[in-house]
Design a protein around this motif. Structure first.
Motif, PDB file in Angstrom:
ATOM      1  N   VAL A 211       0.734  -0.683  -0.201  1.00 29.68           N
ATOM      2  CA  VAL A 211      -0.006   0.192   0.216  1.00 29.68           C
ATOM      3  C   VAL A 211       1.023   1.280  -0.070  1.00 29.68           C
ATOM      4  O   VAL A 211       0.553   2.069  -0.876  1.00 29.68           O
ATOM      5  CB  VAL A 211      -0.867   0.222   1.373  1.00 29.68           C
ATOM      6  N   LYS A 212       1.930   1.198   1.108  1.00 24.17           N
ATOM      7  CA  LYS A 212       3.133   2.353   0.863  1.00 24.17           C
ATOM      8  C   LYS A 212       3.641   2.215  -0.158  1.00 24.17           C
ATOM      9  O   LYS A 212       3.374   3.770  -1.015  1.00 24.17           O
ATOM     10  CB  LYS A 212       3.742   2.459   2.394  1.00 24.17           C
ATOM     11  N   ALA A 213       3.467   1.165  -1.078  1.00 20.68           N
ATOM     12  CA  ALA A 213       4.396   1.352  -2.568  1.00 20.68           C
ATOM     13  C   ALA A 213       3.922   2.238  -3.340  1.00 20.68           C
ATOM     14  O   ALA A 213       4.187   3.228  -3.993  1.00 20.68           O
ATOM     15  CB  ALA A 213       5.448  -0.012  -2.644  1.00 20.68           C
ATOM     16  N   TYR A 214       2.408   1.613  -3.242  1.00 21.83           N
ATOM     17  CA  TYR A 214       1.650   1.860  -4.316  1.00 21.83           C
ATOM     18  C   TYR A 214       1.326   3.911  -4.124  1.00 21.83           C
ATOM     19  O   TYR A 214       1.193   4.752  -5.035  1.00 21.83           O
ATOM     20  CB  TYR A 214       0.093   1.208  -4.084  1.00 21.83           C
ATOM     21  N   ASP A 215       1.095   4.057  -2.942  1.00 21.29           N
ATOM     22  CA  ASP A 215       0.658   5.402  -2.383  1.00 21.29           C
ATOM     23  C   ASP A 215       2.087   6.185  -3.336  1.00 21.29           C
ATOM     24  O   ASP A 215       1.654   7.326  -3.459  1.00 21.29           O
ATOM     25  CB  ASP A 215       0.507   5.601  -0.652  1.00 21.29           C
ATOM     26  N   ARG A 216       2.643   5.755  -3.617  1.00 18.73           N
ATOM     27  CA  ARG A 216       4.401   7.115  -3.396  1.00 18.73           C
ATOM     28  C   ARG A 216       4.872   6.588  -4.700  1.00 18.73           C
ATOM     29  O   ARG A 216       4.869   7.479  -4.968  1.00 18.73           O
ATOM     30  CB  ARG A 216       6.121   5.976  -2.984  1.00 18.73           C
ATOM     31  N   ALA A 217       4.379   5.942  -5.369  1.00 22.26           N
ATOM     32  CA  ALA A 217       4.663   5.269  -7.103  1.00 22.26           C
ATOM     33  C   ALA A 217       3.577   5.950  -7.698  1.00 22.26           C
ATOM     34  O   ALA A 217       4.028   7.144  -8.805  1.00 22.26           O
ATOM     35  CB  ALA A 217       4.995   3.557  -7.173  1.00 22.26           C
ATOM     36  N   ALA A 218       2.342   5.799  -7.259  1.00 23.59           N
ATOM     37  CA  ALA A 218       1.264   6.557  -8.277  1.00 23.59           C
ATOM     38  C   ALA A 218       1.043   8.265  -8.119  1.00 23.59           C
ATOM     39  O   ALA A 218       0.317   8.422  -9.281  1.00 23.59           O
ATOM     40  CB  ALA A 218      -0.366   5.877  -7.987  1.00 23.59           C
ATOM     41  N   GLY A 219       2.023   8.746  -7.152  1.00 23.01           N
ATOM     42  CA  GLY A 219       1.919   9.863  -7.562  1.00 23.01           C
ATOM     43  C   GLY A 219       0.511  11.288  -6.875  1.00 23.01           C
ATOM     44  O   GLY A 219      -0.662  10.269  -6.573  1.00 23.01           O
ATOM     45  N   ASN A 220       0.491  11.731  -8.182  1.00 22.34           N
ATOM     46  CA  ASN A 220      -0.598  12.953  -7.810  1.00 22.34           C
ATOM     47  C   ASN A 220      -2.297  11.474  -9.016  1.00 22.34           C
ATOM     48  O   ASN A 220      -3.425  11.381  -8.525  1.00 22.34           O
ATOM     49  CB  ASN A 220      -0.996  13.457  -8.744  1.00 22.34           C
ATOM     50  N   SER A 221      -1.651  10.790  -9.284  1.00 18.29           N
ATOM     51  CA  SER A 221      -2.809   9.925 -10.174  1.00 18.29           C
ATOM     52  C   SER A 221      -3.503   8.726  -9.338  1.00 18.29           C
ATOM     53  O   SER A 221      -4.612   7.816  -9.853  1.00 18.29           O
ATOM     54  CB  SER A 221      -1.984   9.514 -11.063  1.00 18.29           C
ATOM     55  N   HIS A 222      -2.695   8.764  -7.719  1.00 16.58           N
ATOM     56  CA  HIS A 222      -3.257   7.290  -7.424  1.00 16.58           C
ATOM     57  C   HIS A 222      -4.554   8.013  -6.661  1.00 16.58           C
ATOM     58  O   HIS A 222      -5.125   9.392  -6.378  1.00 16.58           O
ATOM     59  CB  HIS A 222      -2.455   6.840  -5.954  1.00 16.58           C
ATOM     60  N   SER A 223      -5.256   6.611  -5.881  1.00 15.67           N
ATOM     61  CA  SER A 223      -6.823   6.459  -5.210  1.00 15.67           C
ATOM     62  C   SER A 223      -6.306   6.465  -3.981  1.00 15.67           C
ATOM     63  O   SER A 223      -6.284   5.842  -3.161  1.00 15.67           O
ATOM     64  CB  SER A 223      -7.548   5.673  -5.725  1.00 15.67           C
ATOM     65  N   PRO A 224      -6.142   7.741  -3.577  1.00 13.30           N
ATOM     66  CA  PRO A 224      -6.697   8.081  -1.655  1.00 13.30           C
ATOM     67  C   PRO A 224      -7.730   7.500  -1.383  1.00 13.30           C
ATOM     68  O   PRO A 224      -6.756   6.702  -0.095  1.00 13.30           O
ATOM     69  CB  PRO A 224      -6.856   9.524  -1.663  1.00 13.30           C
ATOM     70  N   GLU A 225      -8.792   7.505  -1.288  1.00 13.51           N
ATOM     71  CA  GLU A 225     -10.125   6.130  -0.799  1.00 13.51           C
ATOM     72  C   GLU A 225      -9.280   4.367  -0.687  1.00 13.51           C
ATOM     73  O   GLU A 225      -9.584   3.605   0.306  1.00 13.51           O
ATOM     74  CB  GLU A 225     -11.249   6.521  -1.211  1.00 13.51           C
ATOM     75  N   LEU A 226      -8.957   3.959  -1.929  1.00 12.53           N
ATOM     76  CA  LEU A 226      -7.674   3.216  -1.882  1.00 12.53           C
ATOM     77  C   LEU A 226      -6.286   2.505  -0.666  1.00 12.53           C
ATOM     78  O   LEU A 226      -6.610   2.007  -0.416  1.00 12.53           O
ATOM     79  CB  LEU A 226      -7.706   2.573  -3.315  1.00 12.53           C
ATOM     80  N   VAL A 227      -5.881   3.674  -1.318  1.00 13.88           N
ATOM     81  CA  VAL A 227      -4.724   3.473   0.132  1.00 13.88           C
ATOM     82  C   VAL A 227      -5.672   3.626   1.353  1.00 13.88           C
ATOM     83  O   VAL A 227      -5.422   2.584   2.637  1.00 13.88           O
ATOM     84  CB  VAL A 227      -4.481   5.313  -0.190  1.00 13.88           C
ATOM     85  N   ILE A 228      -6.455   5.030   1.772  1.00 12.33           N
ATOM     86  CA  ILE A 228      -6.344   4.505   3.066  1.00 12.33           C
ATOM     87  C   ILE A 228      -7.863   3.146   3.034  1.00 12.33           C
ATOM     88  O   ILE A 228      -8.457   1.758   4.556  1.00 12.33           O
ATOM     89  CB  ILE A 228      -8.136   5.650   3.535  1.00 12.33           C
ATOM     90  N   ASP A 229      -8.718   2.612   2.404  1.00 17.98           N
ATOM     91  CA  ASP A 229      -9.108   1.219   2.335  1.00 17.98           C
ATOM     92  C   ASP A 229      -8.436  -0.097   2.485  1.00 17.98           C
ATOM     93  O   ASP A 229      -8.623  -0.684   4.289  1.00 17.98           O
ATOM     94  CB  ASP A 229     -10.576   1.549   1.045  1.00 17.98           C
ATOM     95  N   ALA A 230      -7.426  -0.094   2.139  1.00 18.98           N
ATOM     96  CA  ALA A 230      -6.351  -0.743   1.977  1.00 18.98           C
ATOM     97  C   ALA A 230      -5.600  -0.962   3.209  1.00 18.98           C
ATOM     98  O   ALA A 230      -4.566  -1.813   3.845  1.00 18.98           O
ATOM     99  CB  ALA A 230      -5.216  -0.661   0.751  1.00 18.98           C
TER     100      ALA A 230
END
Length: 469
Positions: A211-230
């Protein structure tokens, strides 16, 4: 006068005749028969050049292109290694465009392609062909072939993409990717459908590292609610706490409400103490609002809340965004802005040119004063100087100056007179508590002359700092 040597012109003559036969356009029966014989002859020659010639003929719309592709897919890397290698290299150079065009709406050719892929050796070159076709076609049968044969792509980014899109996160988690560059490249090349499956993989992985890797890699294009749910699914409450950084205060209240309802807490003592305090304050808010009228009349639902809770997929989002109905467009905009999927530039454009429901949504999500068009038919009541508007527009943790503003307003509300003012006081207590955690130890330097010594530094909220001379 020199006499021409027949032996020197014979190869050229034979090649011309072969090309003429391959594209013979005489009467249907005769022409088809001659073309098929030419195809069979080129295949019997078993040379790389003839394989390429047949591939180009099929790409150019040869009358027997279906048969050509069928025969080419039946080439074996063991029996005809030269033709096989030249053929797939030719298709690779044109991004498999002609092959994919023939595969479209043809279950027979798709079955032949799968058999051809199954026969490929366990080499990097052949594995790259298989993974590239999976990536471009997003074909479940190719994915199953890869799983069954336990193949890995030579490209770490492509192997990562396959692993996340096909619910095999260990393909990435076993890699050393300290700067998340491998994951970032994989996400950039994913199709919309693959991105949806990646989101599901991350959500179900229960891996806070992923999750943390995704949050960093996706940058501004990531889904914040996905990170929180995960992070919720992974029960990483310290990671959840850190998500408060950069979060709008209204969104932070949603997370605090979840901590309040579940009783879950971060493990870090300072974070845990902060959450214990803000959840206790949050739980007192409903009591202060008893008797305060709900914004939505009975039998209706708040439009913003309805739009916010919609579960729009990428396709649904695009459809609503281009709908002729301005309310649907406004709903799609609020849904995207609430999830940080749209930027200030787009919001400013819509605030200036959109329909009034879209302008309303855009202005709600813009955290700075915007110039209005002259002679608008809608009067926008928007003040940035009230406590409420400052609260709603604060991105945590805010600045030291913003924190001091809220502390001063909290001091003024020591004895609130009604339920709404009591609730405002509790909101101020929550935001200043969060800011106190994140801004603790921040040193501010100004030009006050209160200090007894020149060049002195004034500190606030820095009780954990020890000074040594």
């Amino acid at each position: 006068m020199k006499q021409n040597n027949p032996e020197r012109i014979q190869p050229h003559t034979m090649m011309t005749n072969r090309n003429r036969a391959l594209f013979d356009n005489r009467l249907p029966v005769i022409g088809s028969m001659l073309r098929r014989k030419a195809i069979a002859r080129l295949l019997r020659n078993d040379t790389p050049d003839d394989a390429v010639k047949l591939a180009h003929a099929a790409a150019k719309g040869h009358p027997e292109s279906g048969e050509i592709i069928t025969r080419l897919l039946q080439l074996s890397p063991q029996r005809s290694p030269g033709m096989h290698a030249a053929l797939w290299s030719c298709w690779k150079q044109e991004q498999y465009t002609s092959l994919k065009k023939k595969l479209r709406n043809s279950t027979e050719l798709e079955a032949l392609m799968l058999k051809a892929l199954e026969q490929m050796t366990d080499s990097d070159e052949h594995s790259m062909i298989i993974f590239t076709l999976w990536h471009q076609l997003d074909n479940p049968a190719i994915a199953e072939l890869i799983r069954r044969s336990r193949r890995h792509a030579p490209s770490l980014e492509l192997d990562t993409l396959f692993g996340l899109a096909e619910h095999e996160p260990d393909r990435y988690l076993t890699l050393d990717d300290p700067d998340c560059s491998i994951l970032e490249k994989a996400l950039l090349t994913a199709s919309p459908a693959q991105k949806q499956r990646i989101n599901t993989t991350i959500l179900n992985s229960r891996s806070s590292r992923l999750v943390k890797a995704y949050d960093r890699a996706a940058g501004n294009s990531h889904s914040p609610e996905l990170v929180i749910d995960a992070l919720m699914s992974a029960e990483d409450h310290d990671g959840l706490f850190e998500q408060l950084r950069g979060m709008p205060f209204p969104r932070a209240l949603d997370l605090i409400a979840w901590w309040s309802a579940t009783g879950a807490r971060p493990s870090d003592p300072a974070r845990k103490a902060t959450i214990e305090r803000v959840t206790a304050i949050y739980q007192a808010i409903p009591d202060t609002l008893s008797g305060v009228r709900e914004t939505a009349p009975p039998g209706t639902q708040d439009a913003l809340l309805f739009w916010q809770q919609q579960n729009l997929t990428g396709k649904d989002q695009n459809s609503a965004s281009t709908s002729p109905d301005p309310l649907q467009r406004a709903g799609a905009l609020h849904h995207a802005a609430y999830r940080n999927r749209t930027g200030d530039r787009e919001l400013r454009l819509i605030a200036a040119t959109g329909s009034w429901p879209e302008q309303l949504v855009a202005r709600l999500h813009l955290f700075s004063n915007e110039t209005f068009r002259p002679h608008e038919h809608v009067c926008w009541l928007q003040s940035r100087n009230t406590i409420e508007s400052r609260l709603l527009s604060t991105i945590l943790p805010g600045t030291v100056e913003e924190s001091q503003y809220f502390l001063d307003r909290l001091d003024e509300l020591k004895h609130p007179s009604d339920g709404a003012r009591k609730a405002l006081k509790l909101m101020l207590e929550i935001i200043t508590t969060l800011q106190g955690h994140f801004l603790a130890g921040v040193i501010s330097v100004d030009d006050h002359d209160d200090a007894p010594h020149d060049h002195a530094i004034e500190t606030e909220n820095a009780e954990h700092i020890s000074w040594e001379s």
